[in-house]
Each structure stands twice: as structure tokens, then as C-alpha cells.
Write an enzyme that holds these catalytic residues in place. Structure first.
Site, PDB file in Angstrom:
ATOM      1  N   LYS A 134      -2.354  -2.046  -3.257  1.00 59.71           N
ATOM      2  CA  LYS A 134      -3.430  -1.230  -2.669  1.00 59.71           C
ATOM      3  C   LYS A 134      -3.070   0.244  -2.828  1.00 59.71           C
ATOM      4  CE  LYS A 134      -5.886  -0.387   1.680  1.00 59.71           C
ATOM      5  NZ  LYS A 134      -6.591  -1.025   2.781  1.00 59.71           N
ATOM      6  N   GLU A 154       0.817  -1.218   0.000  1.00 58.78           N
ATOM      7  CA  GLU A 154       0.000   0.000   0.000  1.00 58.78           C
ATOM      8  C   GLU A 154       0.851   1.269   0.000  1.00 58.78           C
ATOM      9  OE1 GLU A 154      -2.673   0.392   3.362  1.00 58.78           O
ATOM     10  OE2 GLU A 154      -3.652   2.144   2.498  1.00 58.78           O
TER      11      GLU A 154
HETATM   12  P1  13P Z   1      -9.283   4.058   4.004  1.00 55.38           P
HETATM   13  O1  13P Z   1     -10.101   3.250   3.037  1.00 55.38           O
HETATM   14  O2  13P Z   1     -10.093   4.644   5.122  1.00 55.38           O
HETATM   15  O3  13P Z   1      -8.371   5.013   3.348  1.00 55.38           O
HETATM   16  O4  13P Z   1      -8.331   3.018   4.737  1.00 55.38           O
HETATM   17  C1  13P Z   1      -7.683   2.064   4.016  1.00 55.38           C
HETATM   18  C2  13P Z   1      -6.530   1.600   4.786  1.00 55.38           C
HETATM   19  O5  13P Z   1      -6.355   0.427   4.984  1.00 55.38           O
HETATM   20  C3  13P Z   1      -5.574   2.584   5.282  1.00 55.38           C
HETATM   21  O6  13P Z   1      -4.364   1.945   5.492  1.00 55.38           O
END
Ligand code: 13P
Length: 368
Positions: free
Chosen positions: A219, A177
Site C-alpha cells: 500500500k 504501507e
Molecule cells: P488515506 O487514503 O486517507 O491516505 O488513508 C489511507 C490509510 O489507510 C492511511 O493509513
């Protein structure tokens, strides 16, 4: 390393138009969200809230995996059933957040570096024994005057890649991510440039560190204008008969009318440039968008491009799935059922968005 198992898990996480539910807020973040709504910031309140989520009827029809936090993966339902068992029994794959947070980066004012590599091999082994089959690590990239720097992008990409290989060694699928934050006044174009640079660097590092691309999920953020971008009230040309008029759209009109398709186009273009076709799935974070816009934008991407893309476009939302449910629950036992209905509604909307079948009527009727 059992790469076939990693590939199978990664594929299952994005199969059948399902997506991920992130419920891995750290205690400080969870407490902050509770405090805003007057919910007590206690271990028991956090446990009760997570029990509400994992026992939501029908959740497994739309959600393939849930991301837990260290406190949560060790907790049980009130009747003593471990959360991991409740999740698995619902046909959902348990995962775990393993970074230890984004800290100020030395020598880089305004920028963060995510920590958590020390001792990670041992922690992954423990989480795997507890039943986790995938993990998550979040890097945050801020956009502003003179930032992000190359140093910040590279250091975060390197950490993501080292985490990725350690996960795969432990048999866990890494959810990678790299989040370009929405905070600030930057334009959609600037977000696109930064996101592309971040993705290219991340995949360069993932390849150098020998992450098996078929056994991971990306992600990313969607490509969006900053929350305080002055271009929010954009001018649009409108034809009435023979006359052309310039109309300044309000933020909301712009969001609803044209932003959805523009975001879909720019985001997909950016991903096509930066994400290798070997990656089985891309599961977006929501990043502070409203739940409805997050669904509408995901829907537009799938509607316009799904048949031409090498990877599945899915979701891994926290706020955009949870927030309405949290606002109904408010820590009250009597509100649990209504909160669960709101939660499963958002999950259904997002499954519909994966199919390109989401529409505003679903919001009015509460169906999905
Ligand atoms: P949000 O969808 O609220 O941005 O959170 C996703 C997430 O896993 C943040 O690390």
C-alpha cells in the site's frame, strides 16, 4: 504456515477490479475529522458512522475488504449484529490496523517510527479469532531538508518486515504501507527518489525477514509533488497557429490537464523499479489528494499500463472514499441514505478507475 490461503486472500483482495476501503482511523484521527464538521466526538458517533459505512447497499460490488480499527472490530450494529458479521455477509473481507501509531524517532528530528511490535503475535491471534483475514501497518516517511534519513527509512522498513512475517504466521495477509507524506514543498521528482529508496529498502527487509511476497499487498503513496510545492503553477508551452506561447497554469488546470498522466508515468516507473513481480497487488493510499484526482490518477495508470504490469493496481483509500460521505452525514440520522449514496459513488468511481473507465462525466451525473 498456510501459504496457499495467504495467496488466495491476497489475490481476492485485488480481484474483480475491486479495492479496499480504509476505515481504520484511530480514535484521535476520527475525532479530529468529526470535530472539523461539528460532529460529536463520542464512541456512539464513531459507532454510528462505521455502521453507516458497513451497511451501505451495494458496497461489496466495488469493495473487496475493509480495514477496521481496534474499537470498531469489537462493535455492533444498533440491532446487535457484530460489524464483522455485517461485513462478511456483504461479501467483504474484514481486516484490521495493528500498528499503534507513528511516534517521534529518537535522534531523528522531524522523523517518525511506527510502533506496535510488542505483543503483536498475541493481538494478531485475537484478531484472527474475531474474523480478520488481513492486517495493516503504516510507516510514515516525511520529506524535507535533510530528511528522510537512512536511519528512518531502514528502521521503518525493518518494522514493516517484522510485522509482515508475524501476520503471515497468524494466517493474516499483511498490507505493507510505507507512506511518503505529501506535506511540504518537495517536487514530484524528489518524491519519486524518496519513494524508490523507501520501496527498495522495504523489499530488501521483507525478503530478509522471509515474508512470502505472493501473500502480501503493498500500500504505497502515488508519486506526487508536495502540497506546497512551488512548481504547482508550472509553465506550459502552447502553440497557437505558428506562435508558441508560454502559459502559466493554475494549480487546478495543471492538476486536471497534465498532472494526471505525469503522475501515472512517474509512479508506475518507480513501482517497476522497486516492487517485485511476485507481489499480487498494489493498493494505493490517497494521502490527502481530492477524491476526484485520486480516481483520475489511478485511472490513468490502469489505462496506460495495465496490460503490461505484473501486479494489479488497486486502491485502499480512506479520505478519497469517505470524505464526501462524512461531509453529508454530519452526524444526522436523516442524512444516512444520502451519505451512503456518496460513499458507494466513490467506490464505483474507483472500480471504474481500475478498469481505465473512469471519466469526469461520472462525477457530474453521479453514476459509476
Ligand atoms: P488515506 O487514503 O486517507 O491516505 O488513508 C489511507 C490509510 O489507510 C492511511 O493509513
Amino acid at each position: 504456515m498456510n501459504t496457499q490461503r495467504l495467496r488466495d486472500t491476497a489475490r481476492t483482495l485485488v480481484a474483480d477490479d475491486k479495492g479496499l476501503l480504509a476505515m481504520d482511523e484511530s480514535n484521535p484521527t476520527c475525532n479530529k475529522r468529526f470535530a472539523k464538521l461539528g460532529i460529536p466526538q463520542t464512541v456512539e458517533a464513531r459507532r454510528a458512522y462505521r455502521e453507516l459505512i458497513v451497511t451501505t447497499p451495494g458496497l461489496g460490488e466495488c469493495i473487496s475488504g475493509v480495514i477496521l480499527y481496534d474499537e470498531t472490530i469489537r462493535q455492533q450494529k444498533k440491532d446487535g449484529t457484530p460489524f464483522v458479521k455485517a461485513i462478511t455477509d456483504a461479501g467483504i473481507i474484514p481486516g484490521i490496523k495493528v500498528d499503534t501509531g507513528a511516534k517521534d524517532m529518537a535522534g531523528h528530528p522531524g522523523e517518525k517510527i511506527t510502533e506496535g511490535l510488542d505483543g503483536l503475535r498475541e493481538r494478531l491471534k485475537e484478531y484472527s479469532q474475531m474474523g480478520a483475514r488481513f492486517a495493516k501497518w503504516r510507516a510514515v516517511i516525511a520529506v524535507g531538508d535533510g530528511i528522510p534519513s537512512r536511519g528512518c527509512i531502514e528502521a521503518n522498513a525493518h518494522a514493516l518486515a517484522r510485522y509482515g512475517t508475524l501476520c503471515q504466521e497468524a494466517g493474516l495477509v499483511p498490507i505493507v504501507e510505507p507512506e511518503v507524506l505529501m506535506d511540504g514543498g518537495h517536487t514530484l521528482e524528489r518524491c519519486g527518489e524518496v519513494t524508490e529508496a523507501v520501496l527498495r529498502t522495504a523489499f530488501h527487509q521483507l525478503n530478509s525477514q522471509r515474508v512470502v511476497l505472493e501473500g502480501m499487498i503493498l500500500k504505497p503513496n502515488m508519486v506526487l509533488p508536495g502540497l506546497t510545492c512551488p512548481l504547482q503553477g508550472k509553465v506550459k508551452e502552447v502553440a497557437v497557429g505558428e506562435q508558441q506561447y508560454q502559459v502559466r497554469l493554475t494549480d487546478r488546470q495543471q492538476d486536471e490537464l497534465e498532472d494526471v498522466d505525469e503522475v501515472a508515468d512517474v509512479t508506475v516507473r518507480c513501482l517497476l523499479r522497486g516492487v517485485p513481480a511476485a507481489v499480487p497487488g498494489i493498493a494505493f493510499l490517497s494521502g490527502g489528494q481530492s477524491p476526484e484526482l485520486a480516481s483520475a490518477r489511478l485511472n490513468a495508470m490502469n489505462l496506460r499500463f495495465k496490460s503490461r504490469l505484473p501486479w494489479a493496481l488497486a486502491f485502499s483509500f480512506a479520505r478519497a472514499i469517505q470524505q464526501p460521505a462524512l461531509e453529508i452525514w454530519l452526524g444526522k440520522e436523516a442524512h444516512v441514505l444520502a451519505a451512503q449514496q456518496a460513499l458507494v459513488h466513490r467506490a464505483r468511481c474507483n472500480r471504474a478507475a481500475r478498469r481505465g473507465e473512469y471519466n469526469a462525466a461520472m462525477e457530474r451525473t453521479g453514476t459509476g
